[in-house]
Design a protein around this motif. Structure first.
Motif: not given
Length: 539
Positions: A273-280
RNA sequence: GCGCCCGUAGCUCAGUUGGAUAGAGCGCUAGACUUCGAAUCUAGAGGUCACGAGUUCGAUUCUUGUCGGGCGCGCCA
């Protein structure tokens, strides 16, 4: 079949006759510590007491009535419901012929059923010399690999070369700086450059091979590839000296080129999933304590993605089990990597990570402090020059990997019974010289007349060797082999002291004892071989 | 602050589906060579299994709390 296995089989039958169902693996039979408790003992009746709703001693009596008694002198119920087996001497001595017959193969088993295991260890960055920490990991990985193949696994020993990170650029620049300096140019090492002697040596090697060809313009491709190649050559030479070999060297750059990274991004997409522009990656859903970033906000990967790719690569090469031997600073890594493999559909038990704890060097009773800043750490070579390869390997595997190790340099270098390596090697040499002294007499493999306590204890211990190896394989615990070796050496020395072996007045007993000596020599040699420690015929 | 590992004899450590009097090595003490290698052997002393509570026939082992130690915890590798 070993006595232990026979007893377990019989107990298993007895248990099913009582209406319970226990597999052979679930039945615990131990060698008694106390002679009053016979040769072997089981707590089976106590185990069954709850499910059968009867008193343990009553159950014990029922079990005994089911056991074939030909092997035993007597069988007793003791204490709360233990069953003690007293084995007939003739049952014990049959192991001698078996050992002499099987020789170097004695101790092998097929508990691994030919399953393929990949053991990855050392995997040092190709940017410097192997040091103390690597030495422990190398010894542990190597011995685990040896034990596993003895226990019937197909083992691949693998070294992962991290040749893609920023540290390689650093390496290349460091070598170039030393190279240029050797021509008298004032080129500084990079900010976090490598200061080791190996960099200077490699620079000089390049100078010898290529002269000033690469002097005027820094060529990163050339210095990277030369640096990695030459560092790896040195690492391999050190490992070779340390009696550690690898089947496969896998390079991170090769993994990145295979398109595996893209494949993983697709396969793991449901967990990302995406969060703050990064992929987790949602590793927390599989036992990790938090989710991990897999693609940074600038679009580049964290180290985690190629590492997953690498593990996928190993698994795809048809390895049923993967074992990583890693330093203690990686323990946070266990759950996330296991989580990733679960996401890719591999069974829970695919990956085992053995964490190797720190080593402290002790000299004159004091910890030998070493400074990382000045780069004055003890290298694998230096250690082996001080105490020898045998002692280094032995000491490193003599404790469970997960416990901190105090390496006593004085002890490791000493030639006395205080030093467990010498103690064991001396026992082996003694056995060899006995065989030489009695070589005209020949062997009596039937074990006729071997009925002293010392002989019986020795026989029992020899008999347990294959099970010990299988257990060490199952638990990936080389220290169990060093413990075995210590006890075998002790029993050997006691036997030697009490029992006169070569006796012209009593030829028949001498021949039986010589056969026992040969069997002990074989097992001690095999066990030391498993540790990669030499078994000298004289010292 | 969160997470993981650990605390067993003077020292270094075993003890994993809960089992008999908690073990080993070193160190210490006292003994043992006219015979196969004394680089050895034999014996002894040494413990509140960090501490408390719980689970049960039984806990070093399982649960929980406290104290003490180590390590990890960054869109670093």
């Amino acid at each position: 079949m070993e006595i232990l296995a026979l007893i377990k089989q019989q107990l298993s039958h007895a248990a099913s006759a009582l209406g319970t169902n226990l597999s052979i693996e679930e039945i615990v039979v131990e060698q008694s510590k106390d002679k009053a408790h016979g040769d072997y003992a089981t707590n089976l009746a106590l185990q069954l007491a709850r499910s059968l709703g009867q008193s343990p001693r009553v159950i014990a009596a029922k079990i005994i009535s089911q056991v074939e008694s030909a092997l035993f002198e007597k069988i007793e119920i003791a204490g709360p419901g233990f069953i003690n087996f007293f084995v007939k001497p003739t049952a014990l001595t049959s192991v001698i012929a078996k050992i002499v017959d099987e020789g170097a193969d004695y101790g092998s088993s097929d508990v691994g059923h030919g399953c393929s295991v990949n053991v990855e260890f050392v995997s040092a960055n190709p940017t410097g010399t192997l040091h103390l920490g690597h030495a422990r990991g190398a010894a542990l990985g190597d011995v685990i690999a040896r034990i596993l193949s003895r226990a019937g696994y197909r083992v691949t020993r693998e070294f992962y070369v991290n040749d893609a990170g920023a540290q390689i650029e650093n390496l290349a620049q460091s070598i170039y700086a030393r190279y240029a300096q050797s021509f008298g140019r004032a080129v500084d090492l990079p900010q976090d450059g490598y200061h080791g002697q190996d960099i200077v040596d490699i620079a000089l090697e390049i100078k010898t091979a290529h002269g000033d060809q690469y002097l005027d313009r820094y060529d990163p491709v050339f210095f990277k590839s030369e640096g990695i190649r030459r560092e790896l050559t040195r690492i391999r030479a050190d490992l070779d000296f340390y009696r550690v070999q690898f089947d496969v060297f896998t390079h991170e750059t090769a993994i990145r080129e295979q398109g595996l990274l893209e494949e993983i991004k697709i396969k793991l997409a449901p967990f990302m999933y995406e969060q703050d522009g990064a992929t987790f990656l949602k590793t927390s859903a599989f036992g990790d304590d938090k989710d991990r970033v897999i693609v940074k906000s600038d679009g580049t990967f964290t180290y985690f993605l190629p590492d997953i790719a690498y593990h996928l690569d190993k698994a795809k090469r048809d390895h049923r089990y993967l074992i990583d031997i890693l330093g203690a600073d990686h323990h946070g890594y266990i759950n996330r990597m296991k989580a990733a493999l679960s996401m890719l559909g591999y069974p829970e038990d695919t990956l085992t990570i053995e964490i190797v704890q720190m080593v402290r060097l002790i000299k004159d009773g004091q910890e030998l402090k070493m400074s990382k800043r000045t780069g004055v750490g003890v290298t694998l070579r230096e250690l082996c020059q001080d105490v020898g390869v045998d002692a280094a390997r032995y000491f490193f595997v003599a404790r469970s990997a997960s416990s901190h190790l105090d390496f006593d340099l004085d002890l490791a270098a000493s030639a006395s019974s205080a030093n467990p390596v010498y103690y064991a090697q001396y026992a082996h040499a003694r056995l060899c010289s006995l065989l030489k002294a009695g070589q005209e007499l020949g062997f009596d493999l039937t074990g006729q007349g071997l009925d002293s306590d010392e002989e019986k204890q020795l026989l029992r211990h020899l008999e347990s060797y294959p099970l010990e190896v299988a257990d060490a394989a199952k638990t990936k615990a080389p220290y169990k082999i060093t413990n075995y070796v210590q006890k075998l050496a002790t029993l050997t020395h006691s036997f030697y002291t009490i029992c006169r072996v070569v006796d012209k007045e009593n030829i028949s007993l001498s021949r039986a004892r010589l056969a026992l000596v040969d069997a002990s020599r074989i097992v001690l040699g095999n066990a030391l071989g498993l540790l990669g420690v030499s078994a000298p015929e004289k010292m």
